[in-house]
Scaffold this motif. Structure first.
Motif, PDB file in Angstrom:
ATOM      1  N   UNK A 162     -11.422 -17.598  -3.092  1.00 10.08           N
ATOM      2  CA  UNK A 162     -11.544 -16.473  -2.159  1.00 10.08           C
ATOM      3  C   UNK A 162     -10.220 -15.718  -2.025  1.00 10.08           C
ATOM      4  N   UNK A 163      -9.120 -16.451  -1.912  1.00 10.74           N
ATOM      5  CA  UNK A 163      -7.821 -15.806  -1.752  1.00 10.74           C
ATOM      6  C   UNK A 163      -7.432 -15.018  -2.996  1.00 10.74           C
ATOM      7  N   UNK A 164      -7.802 -15.514  -4.166  1.00 12.01           N
ATOM      8  CA  UNK A 164      -7.545 -14.763  -5.400  1.00 12.01           C
ATOM      9  C   UNK A 164      -8.350 -13.458  -5.382  1.00 12.01           C
ATOM     10  N   UNK A 165      -9.581 -13.518  -4.899  1.00 20.71           N
ATOM     11  CA  UNK A 165     -10.427 -12.331  -4.804  1.00 20.71           C
ATOM     12  C   UNK A 165      -9.812 -11.295  -3.862  1.00 20.71           C
ATOM     13  N   UNK A 166      -9.216 -11.756  -2.755  1.00 18.96           N
ATOM     14  CA  UNK A 166      -8.691 -10.851  -1.728  1.00 18.96           C
ATOM     15  C   UNK A 166      -7.219 -10.477  -1.908  1.00 18.96           C
ATOM     16  N   UNK A 167      -6.526 -11.053  -2.865  1.00 17.96           N
ATOM     17  CA  UNK A 167      -5.061 -11.001  -2.859  1.00 17.96           C
ATOM     18  C   UNK A 167      -4.472  -9.590  -2.948  1.00 17.96           C
ATOM     19  N   UNK A 168      -5.160  -8.632  -3.539  1.00 17.20           N
ATOM     20  CA  UNK A 168      -4.611  -7.282  -3.676  1.00 17.20           C
ATOM     21  C   UNK A 168      -5.142  -6.313  -2.629  1.00 17.20           C
ATOM     22  N   UNK A 169      -5.833  -6.803  -1.627  1.00 17.90           N
ATOM     23  CA  UNK A 169      -6.396  -5.938  -0.589  1.00 17.90           C
ATOM     24  C   UNK A 169      -5.485  -5.962   0.631  1.00 17.90           C
ATOM     25  N   UNK A 170      -4.906  -4.811   0.969  1.00 14.65           N
ATOM     26  CA  UNK A 170      -3.974  -4.724   2.099  1.00 14.65           C
ATOM     27  C   UNK A 170      -4.278  -3.493   2.948  1.00 14.65           C
ATOM     28  N   UNK A 171      -5.537  -3.316   3.329  1.00 16.51           N
ATOM     29  CA  UNK A 171      -5.939  -2.180   4.147  1.00 16.51           C
ATOM     30  C   UNK A 171      -5.571  -2.454   5.604  1.00 16.51           C
ATOM     31  N   UNK A 172      -4.947  -1.484   6.246  1.00 13.41           N
ATOM     32  CA  UNK A 172      -4.581  -1.654   7.652  1.00 13.41           C
ATOM     33  C   UNK A 172      -5.788  -1.406   8.550  1.00 13.41           C
ATOM     34  N   UNK A 173      -6.007  -2.312   9.495  1.00 20.42           N
ATOM     35  CA  UNK A 173      -7.130  -2.209  10.430  1.00 20.42           C
ATOM     36  C   UNK A 173      -6.567  -2.137  11.844  1.00 20.42           C
ATOM     37  N   UNK A 174      -7.019  -1.142  12.603  1.00 21.36           N
ATOM     38  CA  UNK A 174      -6.407  -0.877  13.911  1.00 21.36           C
ATOM     39  C   UNK A 174      -6.490  -2.068  14.861  1.00 21.36           C
ATOM     40  N   UNK A 175      -7.617  -2.783  14.851  1.00 22.90           N
ATOM     41  CA  UNK A 175      -7.757  -3.940  15.747  1.00 22.90           C
ATOM     42  C   UNK A 175      -6.699  -4.990  15.433  1.00 22.90           C
ATOM     43  N   UNK A 176      -6.480  -5.253  14.153  1.00 19.78           N
ATOM     44  CA  UNK A 176      -5.472  -6.239  13.764  1.00 19.78           C
ATOM     45  C   UNK A 176      -4.064  -5.750  14.087  1.00 19.78           C
ATOM     46  N   UNK A 177      -3.817  -4.455  13.898  1.00 22.71           N
ATOM     47  CA  UNK A 177      -2.494  -3.895  14.209  1.00 22.71           C
ATOM     48  C   UNK A 177      -2.213  -3.974  15.711  1.00 22.71           C
ATOM     49  N   UNK A 178      -3.214  -3.638  16.532  1.00 24.78           N
ATOM     50  CA  UNK A 178      -3.037  -3.680  17.994  1.00 24.78           C
ATOM     51  C   UNK A 178      -2.837  -5.106  18.492  1.00 24.78           C
ATOM     52  N   UNK A 179      -3.503  -6.062  17.854  1.00 25.48           N
ATOM     53  CA  UNK A 179      -3.351  -7.470  18.242  1.00 25.48           C
ATOM     54  C   UNK A 179      -2.119  -8.118  17.618  1.00 25.48           C
ATOM     55  N   UNK A 180      -1.369  -7.325  16.832  1.00 25.33           N
ATOM     56  CA  UNK A 180      -0.118  -7.777  16.198  1.00 25.33           C
ATOM     57  C   UNK A 180      -0.334  -8.969  15.261  1.00 25.33           C
ATOM     58  N   UNK A 181      -1.484  -8.988  14.608  1.00 24.43           N
ATOM     59  CA  UNK A 181      -1.738 -10.020  13.602  1.00 24.43           C
ATOM     60  C   UNK A 181      -1.676  -9.434  12.193  1.00 24.43           C
ATOM     61  N   UNK A 182      -1.356  -8.140  12.113  1.00 21.80           N
ATOM     62  CA  UNK A 182      -1.199  -7.479  10.825  1.00 21.80           C
ATOM     63  C   UNK A 182       0.025  -6.579  10.875  1.00 21.80           C
ATOM     64  N   UNK A 183       0.819  -6.617   9.822  1.00 22.80           N
ATOM     65  CA  UNK A 183       2.001  -5.762   9.737  1.00 22.80           C
ATOM     66  C   UNK A 183       1.630  -4.375   9.244  1.00 22.80           C
ATOM     67  N   UNK A 184       2.579  -3.441   9.344  1.00 22.69           N
ATOM     68  CA  UNK A 184       2.323  -2.061   8.949  1.00 22.69           C
ATOM     69  C   UNK A 184       2.067  -1.915   7.454  1.00 22.69           C
ATOM     70  N   UNK A 185       2.465  -2.923   6.654  1.00 19.84           N
ATOM     71  CA  UNK A 185       2.194  -2.873   5.215  1.00 19.84           C
ATOM     72  C   UNK A 185       0.830  -3.464   4.854  1.00 19.84           C
ATOM     73  N   UNK A 186       0.050  -3.851   5.854  1.00 22.13           N
ATOM     74  CA  UNK A 186      -1.293  -4.364   5.616  1.00 22.13           C
ATOM     75  C   UNK A 186      -1.381  -5.860   5.423  1.00 22.13           C
TER      76      UNK A 186
END
Length: 365
Positions: A162-186
């Motif tokens: 699964x992680x290999x499948x997802x490894x190149x996906x770095x889309x920023x999501x507002x909910x994750x950004x607001x909860x500070x669980x995602x950085x500005x680089x995705x």
């Protein structure tokens, strides 16, 4: 690569898709009867018996484009329609949410608990429709029968796949950004506190043993976090407390499903370039995909059931702007496969070769 990963990937992404669509249907004040029809139709199609028979067969993961084709077909299994920009956004939200859940799973085996959280929510969506409930219950049975006997090592291989499948996906999501669980680089921020995996001890103690197996010394160290012991293990049965919250619905009418594209250029190394090299397994993948999609019927709205469009953006203008500004390497060309009709006339071999090289190889790399 695990050959048991595809069902978990499909069910969890499908669960996230249903969460998002449920939120948008309510936020856009779609009449309750139409909204319920959309959810029921998608879930009925998602848990179609013939479809699941193909899905649960041991097989490699499909390419990102092929899987996107399946979900495009699934999202349009009812009277609801999404345009390209909204479908792109929907798929971004689905993939980033499940990627986050896989990353935060305390143990590889807990991916199954995340799956059960999605299944529990799906079951709640159709709690008043017994015929669909029976389909969902049958999927529970297959999940329990196939996955609960697997070893920790087999689940680790599933998680790695699964992680290999997802490894190149770095889309920023507002909910994750607001909860500070995602950085500005995705990229996601992994916590250094909280409960440790069930069956393990909190870090901070080193024990040394003699050659006879007797403990001879203990040394403590600062772990740099605030860890706690897991109180109990989640239930892997049809009913029960799953304990972990990963995979539960994080959306509500008041909490929008916004996404923001990463602020890097199209040439950024964060985005995956489309591989134009022909894939020798592409023909086999298309054949499997056609079989898998045989049960995914796209419903055309009748006169009595007029179709409607759902927008995942605040306004139509935002939707149009998103479609224009989206980097090409993050867009998907959807393959239209007629998997439910049998061709009666003979097929010219030249046409087969032409189809493989002009359609199949460029689209499924």
């Amino acid at each position: 690569m695990s050959t048991r990963t595809l069902p978990l990937l499909f069910i969890n992404l499908g669960g996230e898709m249903l969460y998002i669509l449920d939120q948008r249907l309510r936020a856009q004040n779609i009449p309750s009867d139409k909204a319920k029809k959309v959810m029921n139709d998608i879930i009925t199609t998602m848990f179609n018996k013939k479809f699941l028979e193909e899905l649960f067969k041991p097989q490699e993961l499909y390419s990102k484009k092929a899987l996107r084709t399946v979900f495009d077909r699934l999202a349009h299994a009812s009277i609801m329609r999404l345009n390209q920009a909204s479908m792109d956004k929907l798929y971004d939200l689905m993939t980033m949410a499940f990627k986050y859940q896989v990353l935060l799973c305390p143990r590889p085996k807990d991916i199954l608990l995340v799956t059960f959280n999605h299944m529990d929510a799906i079951k709640d969506f159709v709690r008043d429709t017994p015929s669909i409930l029976s389909q969902v219950d049958e999927t529970y049975r297959q999940l329990i029968e196939i996955y609960t006997p697997l070893s920790g090592g087999e689940f680790q291989l599933i998680r790695q796949t699964l992680l290999i499948f997802f490894q190149d996906m770095h889309i920023r999501v507002s909910i994750f950004l607001k909860d500070k669980v995602q950085n500005s680089n995705g990229r996601f921020v992994l916590p250094t506190s909280g409960p440790v995996p069930y069956g393990t001890h909190t870090p901070g103690l080193i024990r040394m043993f003699s050659c006879n197996g007797e403990e001879v010394k203990r040394t403590q160290f600062r772990d740099g976090g605030n860890y706690t012991s897991a109180l109990r293990e989640g239930s892997f049965e049809l009913f029960g407390d799953r304990v972990i919250k990963l995979g539960t619905n994080m959306y509500s009418v008041s909490r929008p499903v916004e996404t923001h594209m990463s602020g890097t250029s199209k040439n950024s190394s964060q985005h995956t370039k489309v591989n134009t090299i022909p894939n020798p397994l592409a023909k086999e993948e298309l054949n499997l995909l056609a079989k898998l999609m045989g049960g995914l019927e796209v419903q055309k709205p009748s006169n009595t059931d007029s179709g409607f469009r759902v927008n995942l953006f605040a306004t139509d203008e935002e939707e149009e702007e998103a479609l224009i500004s989206r980097p090409e390497e993050l867009s998907y060309e959807v393959i239209n496969i007629q998997a439910t009709k049998v061709r009666s006339e003979p097929v010219c071999p030249h046409h087969i070769v032409t189809f493989i090289y002009t359609v199949l190889f460029p689209l499924i790399a």
